[in-house]
Design a protein around this motif. Structure first.
Motif, PDB file in Angstrom:
ATOM      1  N   ASN A 141      33.062 -56.228 -75.102  1.00 39.37           N
ATOM      2  CA  ASN A 141      33.212 -55.615 -73.487  1.00 39.37           C
ATOM      3  C   ASN A 141      34.453 -55.553 -72.846  1.00 39.37           C
ATOM      4  OD1 ASN A 141      30.625 -54.699 -73.840  1.00 39.37           O
ATOM      5  ND2 ASN A 141      29.630 -56.013 -72.766  1.00 39.37           N
ATOM      6  N   THR A 142      35.427 -56.557 -73.024  1.00 37.46           N
ATOM      7  CA  THR A 142      36.743 -56.798 -72.544  1.00 37.46           C
ATOM      8  C   THR A 142      37.609 -55.895 -72.953  1.00 37.46           C
ATOM      9  OG1 THR A 142      37.565 -58.425 -74.121  1.00 37.46           O
ATOM     10  CG2 THR A 142      36.266 -59.363 -72.263  1.00 37.46           C
ATOM     11  N   GLY A 143      37.288 -55.205 -74.553  1.00 39.74           N
ATOM     12  CA  GLY A 143      38.389 -54.283 -75.123  1.00 39.74           C
ATOM     13  C   GLY A 143      39.672 -54.948 -75.198  1.00 39.74           C
ATOM     14  N   LYS A 144      39.685 -56.099 -75.533  1.00 32.92           N
ATOM     15  CA  LYS A 144      40.897 -56.733 -75.862  1.00 32.92           C
ATOM     16  C   LYS A 144      40.923 -57.312 -77.255  1.00 32.92           C
ATOM     17  CE  LYS A 144      41.820 -58.953 -71.333  1.00 32.92           C
ATOM     18  NZ  LYS A 144      41.978 -60.128 -70.670  1.00 32.92           N
ATOM     19  N   PHE A 145      39.958 -57.153 -77.812  1.00 31.42           N
ATOM     20  CA  PHE A 145      39.730 -58.016 -79.238  1.00 31.42           C
ATOM     21  C   PHE A 145      39.404 -56.981 -80.531  1.00 31.42           C
ATOM     22  CE2 PHE A 145      38.807 -61.001 -76.008  1.00 31.42           C
ATOM     23  CZ  PHE A 145      39.798 -61.903 -76.261  1.00 31.42           C
ATOM     24  N   ASP A 146      39.761 -57.263 -81.508  1.00 29.14           N
ATOM     25  CA  ASP A 146      39.264 -56.891 -82.812  1.00 29.14           C
ATOM     26  C   ASP A 146      38.408 -57.945 -83.225  1.00 29.14           C
ATOM     27  OD1 ASP A 146      40.499 -54.262 -82.803  1.00 29.14           O
ATOM     28  OD2 ASP A 146      42.416 -55.264 -83.754  1.00 29.14           O
ATOM     29  N   PHE A 147      37.518 -57.693 -84.089  1.00 29.28           N
ATOM     30  CA  PHE A 147      36.501 -58.452 -84.978  1.00 29.28           C
ATOM     31  C   PHE A 147      36.685 -58.739 -86.214  1.00 29.28           C
ATOM     32  CE2 PHE A 147      35.161 -58.212 -80.590  1.00 29.28           C
ATOM     33  CZ  PHE A 147      34.756 -59.504 -80.035  1.00 29.28           C
ATOM     34  N   VAL A 148      37.075 -59.565 -86.853  1.00 31.89           N
ATOM     35  CA  VAL A 148      36.806 -59.662 -88.275  1.00 31.89           C
ATOM     36  C   VAL A 148      35.763 -60.577 -88.826  1.00 31.89           C
ATOM     37  CG1 VAL A 148      38.457 -60.616 -90.269  1.00 31.89           C
ATOM     38  CG2 VAL A 148      39.492 -59.987 -88.135  1.00 31.89           C
ATOM     39  N   VAL A 149      34.705 -59.710 -89.329  1.00 32.58           N
ATOM     40  CA  VAL A 149      33.479 -60.367 -89.874  1.00 32.58           C
ATOM     41  C   VAL A 149      33.516 -60.385 -91.178  1.00 32.58           C
ATOM     42  CG1 VAL A 149      30.956 -60.396 -89.630  1.00 32.58           C
ATOM     43  CG2 VAL A 149      32.313 -59.369 -87.758  1.00 32.58           C
ATOM     44  N   TYR A 150      33.245 -61.789 -91.669  1.00 32.01           N
ATOM     45  CA  TYR A 150      33.161 -61.932 -93.361  1.00 32.01           C
ATOM     46  C   TYR A 150      32.290 -62.997 -93.569  1.00 32.01           C
ATOM     47  CZ  TYR A 150      36.352 -65.738 -91.849  1.00 32.01           C
ATOM     48  OH  TYR A 150      36.942 -66.638 -91.460  1.00 32.01           O
ATOM     49  N   PRO A 151      31.798 -62.839 -94.874  1.00 35.45           N
ATOM     50  CA  PRO A 151      30.782 -63.924 -95.368  1.00 35.45           C
ATOM     51  C   PRO A 151      31.703 -65.337 -95.365  1.00 35.45           C
ATOM     52  CG  PRO A 151      31.182 -61.862 -96.869  1.00 35.45           C
ATOM     53  CD  PRO A 151      32.035 -61.680 -95.965  1.00 35.45           C
ATOM     54  N   GLU A 176      45.491 -58.284 -94.594  1.00 33.11           N
ATOM     55  CA  GLU A 176      46.203 -58.641 -95.673  1.00 33.11           C
ATOM     56  C   GLU A 176      46.421 -60.218 -95.822  1.00 33.11           C
ATOM     57  OE1 GLU A 176      46.587 -56.654 -93.265  1.00 33.11           O
ATOM     58  OE2 GLU A 176      48.166 -55.189 -93.586  1.00 33.11           O
ATOM     59  N   ALA A 177      45.995 -60.977 -94.670  1.00 24.97           N
ATOM     60  CA  ALA A 177      45.896 -62.362 -94.768  1.00 24.97           C
ATOM     61  C   ALA A 177      44.718 -63.039 -95.271  1.00 24.97           C
ATOM     62  CB  ALA A 177      46.265 -63.065 -93.204  1.00 24.97           C
ATOM     63  N   LYS A 192      39.041 -65.962 -95.025  1.00 30.83           N
ATOM     64  CA  LYS A 192      38.263 -67.076 -95.863  1.00 30.83           C
ATOM     65  C   LYS A 192      37.657 -67.950 -94.967  1.00 30.83           C
ATOM     66  CE  LYS A 192      39.629 -66.084-100.051  1.00 30.83           C
ATOM     67  NZ  LYS A 192      40.920 -66.651-100.765  1.00 30.83           N
ATOM     68  N   PRO A 193      36.348 -68.487 -95.623  1.00 31.38           N
ATOM     69  CA  PRO A 193      35.525 -69.374 -95.042  1.00 31.38           C
ATOM     70  C   PRO A 193      36.196 -70.588 -94.612  1.00 31.38           C
ATOM     71  CG  PRO A 193      34.539 -68.639 -97.014  1.00 31.38           C
ATOM     72  CD  PRO A 193      36.055 -68.058 -96.916  1.00 31.38           C
ATOM     73  N   VAL A 194      35.825 -71.157 -93.273  1.00 33.11           N
ATOM     74  CA  VAL A 194      36.429 -72.517 -93.061  1.00 33.11           C
ATOM     75  C   VAL A 194      37.917 -72.483 -92.179  1.00 33.11           C
ATOM     76  CG1 VAL A 194      36.837 -74.865 -93.132  1.00 33.11           C
ATOM     77  CG2 VAL A 194      34.992 -73.701 -94.359  1.00 33.11           C
ATOM     78  N   TYR A 195      38.783 -72.041 -93.326  1.00 30.86           N
ATOM     79  CA  TYR A 195      40.149 -72.152 -92.829  1.00 30.86           C
ATOM     80  C   TYR A 195      40.696 -70.777 -92.198  1.00 30.86           C
ATOM     81  CZ  TYR A 195      41.115 -71.704 -97.897  1.00 30.86           C
ATOM     82  OH  TYR A 195      41.456 -71.142 -99.327  1.00 30.86           O
ATOM     83  N   LEU A 196      39.711 -69.902 -91.916  1.00 26.24           N
ATOM     84  CA  LEU A 196      40.048 -68.601 -91.443  1.00 26.24           C
ATOM     85  C   LEU A 196      40.915 -67.536 -92.133  1.00 26.24           C
ATOM     86  CD1 LEU A 196      41.095 -69.783 -87.729  1.00 26.24           C
ATOM     87  CD2 LEU A 196      38.877 -68.911 -88.483  1.00 26.24           C
ATOM     88  N   PHE A 197      42.233 -68.064 -92.626  1.00 31.67           N
ATOM     89  CA  PHE A 197      42.729 -67.011 -93.442  1.00 31.67           C
ATOM     90  C   PHE A 197      43.654 -67.700 -94.752  1.00 31.67           C
ATOM     91  CE2 PHE A 197      42.749 -65.236 -89.259  1.00 31.67           C
ATOM     92  CZ  PHE A 197      42.177 -63.914 -89.687  1.00 31.67           C
ATOM     93  N   GLN A 198      43.716 -67.035 -95.894  1.00 35.13           N
ATOM     94  CA  GLN A 198      44.449 -67.478 -97.036  1.00 35.13           C
ATOM     95  C   GLN A 198      45.866 -67.811 -96.664  1.00 35.13           C
ATOM     96  OE1 GLN A 198      43.214 -68.514 -99.943  1.00 35.13           O
ATOM     97  NE2 GLN A 198      45.340 -69.220-100.459  1.00 35.13           N
ATOM     98  N   ASP A 199      46.591 -66.604 -96.189  1.00 40.56           N
ATOM     99  CA  ASP A 199      48.112 -66.702 -95.975  1.00 40.56           C
ATOM    100  C   ASP A 199      48.311 -66.035 -94.772  1.00 40.56           C
ATOM    101  OD1 ASP A 199      50.813 -66.577 -96.201  1.00 40.56           O
ATOM    102  OD2 ASP A 199      50.652 -65.608 -98.122  1.00 40.56           O
ATOM    103  N   LEU A 200      48.578 -67.161 -93.707  1.00 43.41           N
ATOM    104  CA  LEU A 200      48.999 -66.483 -92.538  1.00 43.41           C
ATOM    105  C   LEU A 200      50.159 -65.893 -92.075  1.00 43.41           C
ATOM    106  CD1 LEU A 200      48.054 -69.626 -89.842  1.00 43.41           C
ATOM    107  CD2 LEU A 200      47.024 -67.299 -89.895  1.00 43.41           C
ATOM    108  N   SER A 201      51.119 -65.723 -93.261  1.00 45.17           N
ATOM    109  CA  SER A 201      52.287 -65.127 -93.204  1.00 45.17           C
ATOM    110  C   SER A 201      52.264 -63.693 -93.029  1.00 45.17           C
ATOM    111  CB  SER A 201      53.301 -65.568 -94.465  1.00 45.17           C
ATOM    112  OG  SER A 201      52.687 -64.941 -95.436  1.00 45.17           O
TER     113      SER A 201
END
Lengths: 317, 529
Positions: free
Chosen positions: B272-282, B511-512, B515-524
């Motif tokens: 509702n704040t309109g400030k965020f995108d949401f990444v939903v993944y298994p 592109e990043a 991934k479960p637990v550690y959020l993203f495979q490649d933060l670069s």
């Protein structure tokens, strides 16, 4: 005074020994296994046993306690089982933040509680008293974490006046103004928690002082209420505040720990919560002992201040 | 225990997320990028972490969520899995010998540590020698020990390492994926790596290098220009620690945090704040219920099946996770990101009459009373427990709820003779290699909470660990999954999703690779728009 201080400090030793013994037993009897916090289901049983041995957890309870005590007496609080860092170093990093928060909050509570309590007592059953009473009731009834969240919502998110978390801006070198800005909201939350009980205590003391014979005599001699209030009543009201300080020190420590959690204030409270959830025995013991010492010393300081402020106590001894 | 399993594993997360491209991900802003949305060089990202401070920041010991998350930016893996395929990291190839008893790993050329030193085969050999050294207490030791004998690791040349296995292991590739090399020149003279002060200022090979750690506050990283996969787009990444999830969500709204994993219950408020995108993944996680066969009544297969038929799994999932967007009703005990997972198992569709019949056939006493244990601070489990209590009432089984402190539950669960409850709720993330699950299922393993004992079933696990033919291996794990479902030893409830809220000013999250637990495979790959 010096003899008294020495005697009281010596009395601390058996007390601390007793606390350590009870705390050690309670911590060890608590369900759970610190090894379980960092092994994995894929580890072989012999590897798990090796870790248990390296942590000293395979030894009998008495041996574990004696070893712990021996090390503590040599100034070694041990290694955190979970963080793999010296406990003393970890405590050293965190304690200034807790003491700073507690000190600032205590000071603010006392400075505000005295005039507010006096006013509430002096204007008993008038609108000002009702407002202050309502405020005190709210302060006592509202959980500290809820009030903290409310402060963050209003002053950090809506008004954007203060940061909502942490103790300093990321990447900024130590700067006391920055720390102060971060400390405003947690300090208000913790102060509000203590202030209410202080105000109520001072109010009831003021009321009982105002109905005392000496006040009636002064009034009969034509003194004004305000001069009596500030010249005579205030002095007599302040003495019990010292007792209150001693009595409420425990609540202050607990309140500080809750506040730290809400505002991510990097003090002992946060570390304490983490150590308990992971059953980090050396860290839990260090925090319990340090908190106990803070409580005992807080009471001792209150006691000594009381004696200093009221010569009758010294005479009675 | 939940934490433990999570940590266990997590490290592996090998197979990329098949679900990464599922419909849910479309929630991430996929609209054509406006001019102002173009990737910029520079900027800093603040990631909110509610799982406490990192423990020893060293890949040989990282098993908690915080450390694993930070480590993912600091260190680089040899390779990872994405959608079941190898994605090369520091290594450029891994070749098994014809007899599958040795593997040759070749590193990419010109790799560098974050202090400028070259990263070579010596570092990989050193890493393995240390993790196999019993005195170093790395949990990886057990994973690279086969039948009591450790894998042998030797240097062939500066870029080539040879692994010699004492016996064939089909799980080797899936286990090796978890290894992030550590620098020999930094740790060479350290006696105890776990307690080494070198862990306080780690030197890795990932996209961001260590800058500053303030206990209880933040862990700051800055860009490593010689990262093998190209210079990161952001200047810096900071992990900010916030113990209280509510206040951390407010900090997210306030801009003090830019990215954070959130609970399904918080998504609407943030949306509702309109400030965020949401990444939903298994999340690669299974929420499950176990039947404790230490208690005589639970030895009845009919009773266990009756309980399974009495529960409407769709409703249960919807109730516990607020919406099916955040969890999918589970079929197998293997999560969909695990190799050889299959839905071709008994599904136990809700059928109250069948449940009643089976209950009667089980010979269970009238007014049967069961105890259901769960972690008292876990809201999702609490909802599940209440739902299950209600559902079993429908077939005349009374369930007494046992909310327990997580430590107490963990200790009792690990007691091989535990009879404190008949049912318990839990959750695990075990990674993509099915062999890793055996410690939860084989008869004499410490984590076999169901206390289910079946020698034929154990034999299947042993066969699966050494079978190198993919088709045959798939068949073995299918049989294993079918056995668990038919015998109803574990009741799989839901495959849960992770939801990450990201400030709209940042892009590149797909592109990043979430991934479960550690959020993203490649933060670069994450950038500021």
């Amino acid at each position: 005074m010096n003899t008294l201080l020495t005697r009281r400090l010596l009395q601390l030793l058996p007390m601390l020994f007793f606390i350590s013994l009870v705390a050690f037993l309670l911590v060890k009897l608590a369900p759970g296994d610190p090894v379980a916090a960092y092994i994995t289901p894929r580890m072989a049983p012999e590897d798990i046993e090796r870790i248990r041995q390296s942590m000293g957890l395979d030894k009998p309870l008495v041996t574990q306690y004696v070893l712990w005590l021996k090390n503590v007496l040599q100034g070694d609080l041990g290694y955190s089982l979970i963080y793999h860092r010296p406990v003393l170093e970890m405590i050293g990093e965190r304690i200034p933040a807790t003491l700073g928060l507690m000190g600032a909050s205590l000071l603010m509570a006392i400075v505000l509680a005295i005039p507010l309590g006096l006013l509430a007592g002096a204007f008993k059953h008038r609108w000002l008293d009702h407002v202050l009473n309502l405020f005190a009731y709210i302060g006592i009834s509202v959980p500290i974490f809820w009030f903290g969240i409310l402060l963050i919502t209003v002053f950090a998110v809506q008004l954007n006046w203060f940061p909502s978390m942490g103790m300093r801006t990321i990447g900024m070198d130590d700067n006391w103004l920055d720390v102060l800005r971060h400390g405003v909201l947690p300090c208000i939350a913790l102060t509000f928690y203590n202030l209410s009980s202080y105000v109520r205590y001072i109010r009831s003391n003021t009321i009982s002082q105002l109905s005392a014979d000496y006040v009636q005599t002064q009034l009969a001699y034509g003194a004004t209420r305000s001069s009596i209030l500030f010249h005579h009543v205030l002095k007599n009201v302040l003495l019990p505040v010292i007792t209150l300080f001693g009595l409420s020190f425990g609540e202050l420590v607990v309140g500080a720990y809750v506040t730290e959690s809400v505002f991510s204030w990097p003090g002992m409270g946060l570390l304490g919560i983490q150590s308990i959830t992971s059953l980090d025995y050396p860290l839990i013991m260090a925090i319990i002992m340090l908190s106990s010492m803070m409580l005992i010393l807080g009471n001792l300081v209150a006691d000594l201040l009381y004696r200093f402020a009221d010569p009758r106590i010294r005479t009675l001894r | 225990m939940r934490k433990l399993l999570l940590s266990a594993v997590v490290v592996s997360l090998a197979l990329g997320l098949a679900g990464c491209d599922d419909a849910k991900n479309k929630e991430t802003s996929n609209a054509p990028a406006a001019k102002s949305d173009a990737p910029k060089e520079g900027g800093s990202l603040i990631i909110g972490i509610t799982s406490g401070d990192p423990l020893a920041v060293n890949p040989l010991y990282a098993s908690d969520r915080t450390t694993l998350t930070i480590m993912q930016a600091l260190y680089a893996p040899l390779y990872s899995f994405n959608n079941g395929k190898i994605e090369w990291g520091l290594a450029e190839s891994l070749t098994p010998s014809a007899d599958n008893l040795s593997y040759t790993l070749t590193l990419k050329p010109n790799l560098k540590w974050q202090d400028g030193q070259p990263l070579t085969a010596d570092d990989v050999v050193f890493t393995f020698n240390k993790l196999l050294d019993a005195k170093q207490h790395s949990f990886f030791r057990s994973m690279f020990t086969y039948g009591g004998k450790p894998v042998e690791v030797s240097k062939v040349d500066d870029r080539t390492v040879k692994f010699t296995l004492p016996q064939v292991s089909a799980a080797f590739t899936g286990t090796l994926v978890q290894i992030y090399p550590i620098p020999q020149h930094v740790f060479a003279n350290e006696g105890d790596l776990e307690k080494s002060t070198k862990n306080d200022a780690p030197v890795g090979s990932g996209p961001f290098k260590f800058k500053e750690y303030r206990a209880g506050q933040y862990f700051a990283l800055t860009r490593f220009d010689d990262y093998w996969n190209g210079k990161a787009k952001l200047d810096s990444v900071t992990y900010r620690f916030a113990k209280d999830s509510n206040s951390a969500n407010l900090a997210l709204q306030n801009g003090e945090i830019n990215l954070k994993m959130v609970d399904p219950q918080d998504v609407n408020r943030l949306k509702n704040t309109g400030k965020f995108d949401f990444v939903v993944y298994p999340e690669g996680r299974l929420a499950y219920m176990t039947f404790n066969q230490n208690v005589p009544v639970m030895k009845s297969k009919e009773l266990r099946q009756a309980i399974a038929y009495a529960i409407n799994k769709d409703e249960l999932t919807q109730t516990a996770f607020t919406s099916l967007d955040y969890a999918k009703p589970a079929t197998s005990f293997l999560t969909p990101d695990t190799l050889y997972q299959t839905d071709d198992v008994e599904q136990y569709k809700f059928d109250q009459q069948k449940a009643k019949d089976l209950l009667k056939a089980s010979g269970a006493p009238e007014n049967l009373k069961l105890h259901l244990a769960y972690v008292n601070t876990n809201k999702t489990q609490e909802s599940m427990a209440l739902y299950i209590q209600q559902a079993l009432k429908g077939i005349g089984v009374n369930v007494e709820l046992m909310p327990l402190d997580s430590n107490a539950m963990s200790q009792r669960s690990l007691d091989m003779n535990n009879t404190a409850w008949e049912l318990n709720l839990g959750g695990y993330i075990m990674g993509s290699e099915p062999d890793g699950y055996k410690s939860l299922f084989m008869s004499n393993e410490a984590y076999n909470y169901a206390h289910y004992k079946n020698p034929q079933f154990d034999a299947l696990w042993d066969k699966g660990a050494v079978e190198t033919d993919t088709a045959k291996r798939a068949d073995i794990y299918k049989q294993i999954q079918q056995t668990v479902a038919n015998d109803m030893t574990y009741y799989p409830i839901a495959y849960t999703n992770a939801t990450v809220a990201v400030d709209k000013r940042f892009g590149g999250t797909q592109e990043a690779e979430p991934k479960p637990v550690y959020l993203f495979q490649d933060l670069s790959k994450i950038y500021q728009k």
